[in-house]
Design an enzyme around this catalytic site. Structure first.
Site, short mmCIF file in Angstrom:
data_model
loop_
_atom_site.label_atom_id
_atom_site.label_comp_id
_atom_site.label_asym_id
_atom_site.label_seq_id
_atom_site.Cartn_x
_atom_site.Cartn_y
_atom_site.Cartn_z
N THR A 86 1.06 -0.92 0.03
CA THR A 86 0.25 0.24 -0.07
C THR A 86 1.13 1.27 0.29
O THR A 86 1.23 2.68 0.53
CB THR A 86 -0.69 0.18 1.27
OG1 THR A 86 -0.05 -0.07 2.65
CG2 THR A 86 -2.21 -0.80 1.45
N GLU A 151 -0.52 -5.68 10.85
CA GLU A 151 0.42 -6.52 11.39
C GLU A 151 1.22 -5.34 11.88
O GLU A 151 1.54 -4.27 11.01
CB GLU A 151 1.29 -7.47 10.01
CG GLU A 151 1.94 -8.14 10.60
CD GLU A 151 2.76 -9.15 10.78
OE1 GLU A 151 1.26 -9.70 11.39
OE2 GLU A 151 2.79 -8.55 12.13
N GLU A 155 10.61 -5.14 10.34
CA GLU A 155 12.21 -5.90 9.09
C GLU A 155 13.06 -6.62 10.23
O GLU A 155 13.40 -5.52 11.14
CB GLU A 155 12.42 -5.34 8.15
CG GLU A 155 10.80 -5.32 7.38
CD GLU A 155 11.27 -3.87 5.90
OE1 GLU A 155 12.08 -3.97 5.75
OE2 GLU A 155 9.57 -4.11 5.28
N LYS A 207 -3.48 0.87 13.99
CA LYS A 207 -2.31 0.45 13.28
C LYS A 207 -1.48 1.66 12.76
O LYS A 207 -0.11 2.07 12.83
CB LYS A 207 -2.08 -0.54 12.11
CG LYS A 207 -0.73 -0.67 10.60
CD LYS A 207 -0.38 -1.36 11.24
CE LYS A 207 1.45 -0.86 10.74
NZ LYS A 207 2.65 -2.03 11.48
N ASN A 211 2.22 3.83 14.46
CA ASN A 211 2.86 4.05 13.36
C ASN A 211 3.85 5.61 13.74
O ASN A 211 4.48 5.84 14.08
CB ASN A 211 3.07 3.52 12.74
CG ASN A 211 4.05 2.13 12.02
OD1 ASN A 211 4.01 1.16 12.54
ND2 ASN A 211 3.35 1.74 10.95
N LEU A 253 13.97 6.21 20.68
CA LEU A 253 14.59 7.39 21.37
C LEU A 253 16.22 7.02 21.10
O LEU A 253 17.17 7.29 22.09
CB LEU A 253 14.21 7.29 22.82
CG LEU A 253 12.93 7.87 23.54
CD1 LEU A 253 12.73 8.27 25.17
CD2 LEU A 253 12.38 9.25 23.09
N HIS A 254 16.11 7.05 19.87
CA HIS A 254 17.87 6.22 19.27
C HIS A 254 17.93 7.99 18.86
O HIS A 254 17.07 7.90 17.53
CB HIS A 254 18.42 5.35 19.37
CG HIS A 254 18.01 4.57 19.25
ND1 HIS A 254 18.98 4.31 20.76
CD2 HIS A 254 17.20 3.96 20.05
CE1 HIS A 254 18.25 3.26 22.05
NE2 HIS A 254 17.05 2.74 20.79
N CYS A 263 7.74 2.04 6.17
CA CYS A 263 6.15 1.86 7.01
C CYS A 263 5.91 3.34 7.09
O CYS A 263 4.79 3.67 6.64
CB CYS A 263 6.18 0.73 7.60
SG CYS A 263 5.63 -0.50 7.74
N ARG A 331 13.62 1.18 1.02
CA ARG A 331 12.52 2.20 0.76
C ARG A 331 12.85 3.28 1.44
O ARG A 331 12.46 3.01 2.96
CB ARG A 331 11.35 1.30 0.57
CG ARG A 331 11.34 0.43 -0.10
CD ARG A 331 9.44 -0.22 -0.11
NE ARG A 331 9.69 -1.86 0.78
CZ ARG A 331 8.84 -2.84 0.92
NH1 ARG A 331 7.83 -2.19 0.41
NH2 ARG A 331 9.36 -3.58 1.86
N1 LIG Z 1 7.16 -4.19 5.52
C1 LIG Z 1 7.09 -3.96 6.69
O1 LIG Z 1 7.84 -3.57 7.31
C2 LIG Z 1 5.69 -3.99 7.64
C3 LIG Z 1 5.51 -4.19 9.29
C4 LIG Z 1 3.36 -4.61 8.89
C5 LIG Z 1 2.91 -3.83 7.86
N2 LIG Z 1 3.44 -3.55 6.32
C6 LIG Z 1 2.02 -3.80 5.64
O2 LIG Z 1 1.88 -5.00 4.91
C7 LIG Z 1 2.20 -4.08 3.11
C8 LIG Z 1 2.65 -5.95 2.79
O3 LIG Z 1 3.90 -4.36 3.12
P1 LIG Z 1 5.34 -5.61 2.47
O4 LIG Z 1 6.54 -4.31 2.84
O5 LIG Z 1 4.89 -7.17 3.31
O6 LIG Z 1 5.37 -5.05 0.95
P2 LIG Z 1 6.33 -5.96 -0.55
O7 LIG Z 1 5.91 -4.95 -1.45
O8 LIG Z 1 6.88 -6.01 0.30
O9 LIG Z 1 5.03 -7.37 -0.56
C9 LIG Z 1 4.36 -6.81 -1.36
C10 LIG Z 1 4.06 -7.94 -2.40
O10 LIG Z 1 2.00 -8.19 -2.97
C11 LIG Z 1 2.32 -8.43 -4.20
N3 LIG Z 1 1.15 -8.31 -4.87
C12 LIG Z 1 0.66 -7.40 -5.55
N4 LIG Z 1 -0.20 -6.94 -6.21
C13 LIG Z 1 -0.90 -8.18 -6.32
C14 LIG Z 1 -1.69 -9.25 -6.23
N5 LIG Z 1 -3.11 -8.76 -6.80
N6 LIG Z 1 -1.21 -10.25 -6.56
C15 LIG Z 1 -0.73 -11.20 -5.88
N7 LIG Z 1 -0.04 -10.47 -5.34
C16 LIG Z 1 0.63 -8.98 -5.46
C17 LIG Z 1 4.07 -7.77 -5.03
O11 LIG Z 1 4.70 -8.51 -5.58
C18 LIG Z 1 4.88 -7.88 -3.68
O12 LIG Z 1 6.01 -8.91 -4.14
C19 LIG Z 1 1.79 -2.78 3.49
O13 LIG Z 1 0.52 -2.80 3.66
C20 LIG Z 1 2.52 -2.40 4.66
O14 LIG Z 1 2.55 -1.06 5.13
C21 LIG Z 1 4.79 -3.94 6.24
#
Ligand SMILES: NC(=O)c1ccc[n+]([C@@H]2O[C@H](COP(=O)([O-])OP(=O)(O)OC[C@H]3O[C@@H](n4cnc5c(N)ncnc54)[C@H](O)[C@@H]3O)[C@@H](O)[C@H]2O)c1
Length: 467
Positions: A86, A151, A155, A207, A211, A253-254, A263, A331
């Protein structure tokens, strides 16, 4: 239970592998070209500690599989997760929900029998309503519920965060869906993970609130760090003194180069836009994003200062490209803005990161990438530590000094003690600590400033009855 996970990125792949590890049968689906083939060959497309082992084990046990098409996994699933990206929408900064809505339409077309469609992606409040509408419109006969289950994994520590979460939030008013979600997470209930069942909108907003609050803590301590540099105080001691107060807590707090990553930047922006749309602006968060944006270029100016006022024609070694340690995710990483600002100032940049080089290469131009820290610093005029990977914490400083043309170290994560680095012969600058480049502002230090301080802040505070 049978689970389909739409999106096999950082969140989908980790969540899918962990659910499989609990014993559920999980099908992970992704559309990114080549991703499913790579996963089937046993290659993990992202760097996340422990993930390779967990994926291999669960594939071998027959509990985890990968598909390019969602039809089969969704057809048999009790729960279908939407874990697609997103990102910020170009132009207005609102969350781009096109991947979520496309996934919803595809899921609707494939599902059979009662299905719980659970949104794990971070989505603005009200998105669940729209997903529900899309599914009902696409498949008027479908028997389903749409749940929000945001979630919170980080990472770099994603598996332990998923398996030992601070809390699980289940946003639904549907008793049947709540029972299905409870059964899915049952292995974690046994670990006594707190579960909050809320309305869907409450879960969605929680959520973003979490954040935005964490981002605020970071921006706050960074501004305190700037003030520390002006007044000759030490931000690490200030942060410790604050953090020992249980009401505040020591995490986030760093002081450093500002937050980045996939995110916080996009989620704070999306929250601001949502709040504006609902006529309830979030002015604190608006300020946080502005403070954080300015900070990255300010860090480049700190490097320029440490280099004597100019980096033109100089070689700057940069340690750390990923937005934080233990991930390859670059990112919105502070490293990107800092490097580009240094290049704007005429510097040549050579960079090293243990995992983030491949991703950074796609986003940066004219950067030389080194394969070790020691190669990176050869003949450099300054070294900048941007990400606090463990391997940067115990560098052979005399060796680094001898390899560099000028022994200047700018430590944007405060991982070294000032005295140790200065004793090793470096000119050292850090964040929010008294160093040559952060000496107390002359106008306010020493005897000359005393009358002003007494006549100003302190006198006013005393008059106001402050302790
Ligand atoms: N990365 C984090 O630390 C984290 C933590 C909590 C929440 N989130 C949230 O979780 C969501 C995903 O984040 P992410 O970091 O995993 O993203 P990402 O970009 O790593 O992964 C998303 C995946 O979805 C796939 N995708 C998109 N449309 C699709 C479809 N129609 N069918 C199948 N696959 C599809 C993409 O190809 C991509 O591989 C976001 O909304 C993010 O804000 C991320």
């Amino acid at each position: 239970m049978r689970v389909a996970m739409i999106g096999a990125g950082y969140v989908g792949l980790v969540s899918g592998a962990c659910f499989a590890d609990f014993g559920h049968a999980v099908g992970c689906i992704d559309k990114y070209p080549g991703r499913i083939d790579a996963l089937r060959r046993g290659e993990i497309p992202i760097f996340e500690p422990g993930l390779l082992d967990m994926v291999s084990t669960n594939v071998r046990m027959g509990r985890l599989s990968f598909e390019a098409d969602l039809t089969e996994p969704v057809r048999g699933a009790d729960v279908v997760f939407i874990a697609v990206g997103t990102p910020s929408r170009r132009g207005d900064g609102f969350a781009d929900l096109s991947y979520v809505y496309r996934a919803a339409r595809e899921i609707a077309a494939a599902m059979r029998g009662y299905t719980v469609v659970t949104i794990k992606s971070t989505v603005p409040v009200g998105t669940g309503d729209e997903v529900e509408r899309i599914i009902a419109e696409t498949r008027p006969d479908a028997d389903f519920a749409v749940v929000s289950n945001p979630e919170f994994l980080r990472e770099g520590a994603a598996i332990s965060d998923f398996k030992r979460p601070d809390r699980i939030i289940i946003g639904t008013d549907d008793a049947r869906a709540e029972a299905v979600m409870s059964e899915l997470y049952r292995p974690l209930f046994l670990n006594r993970a707190p579960v909050l069942v809320t309305s869907r909108r409450t879960a969605e907003l929680t959520k973003y609130a979490a954040n935005a609050f964490l981002a605020t803590k970071i921006a706050f301590i960074n501004e305190i760090a700037d003030l520390c540099e002006q007044v000759g105080a030490d931000v690490q001691e200030v942060a410790r003194g604050m953090g020992l107060d249980n009401r505040i807590g020591s995490k986030f707090l760093h002081a450093g180069p500002g937050y980045g990553g996939s995110c916080f930047p996009k989620d704070t922006l999306a929250l601001i836009k949502t709040a504006q749309d609902w006529g309830s602006p979030m002015r604190i968060v608006e300020t946080v994003t502005a403070v954080n944006d300015q900070r990255k270029r300010a860090m480049a100016r700190k490097v320029v200062g440490a280099c004597g006022g100019s980096v033109r024609g100089k070689t700057i070694a940069v340690f750390g490209l990923a937005f934080k340690p233990n991930t390859d995710d670059v990112r919105e990483a502070p490293s990107l803005s800092i490097i580009m600002s240094l290049q704007d100032g005429g510097a040549r940049v050579r960079a090293y990161d243990p995992q983030g080089t491949t991703q950074a290469r796609a986003l940066l131009e004219d950067v030389a990438f080194a394969s070790s820290p020691y190669e990176c610093v050869e003949d450099a005029d300054a070294l900048v530590i941007v990400t606090e990977w463990n391997e940067f914490r115990a560098l052979d400083l005399p060796r680094i000094r001898d390899l560099m043309r000028n022994a200047v170290l700018v430590d944007l994560r405060n991982i070294y003690r000032c005295k140790d680095v200065q004793d090793a012969g470096f000119i050292y600058a850090s964040v929010g600590r008294p160093t040559p480049w952060s000496a107390p502002n002359a106008a306010h230090s020493g005897a000359a400033s005393e009358p002003r301080r007494r006549g100003g802040g302190l006198a006013q505070l005393a008059a106001a009855g402050a302790p």
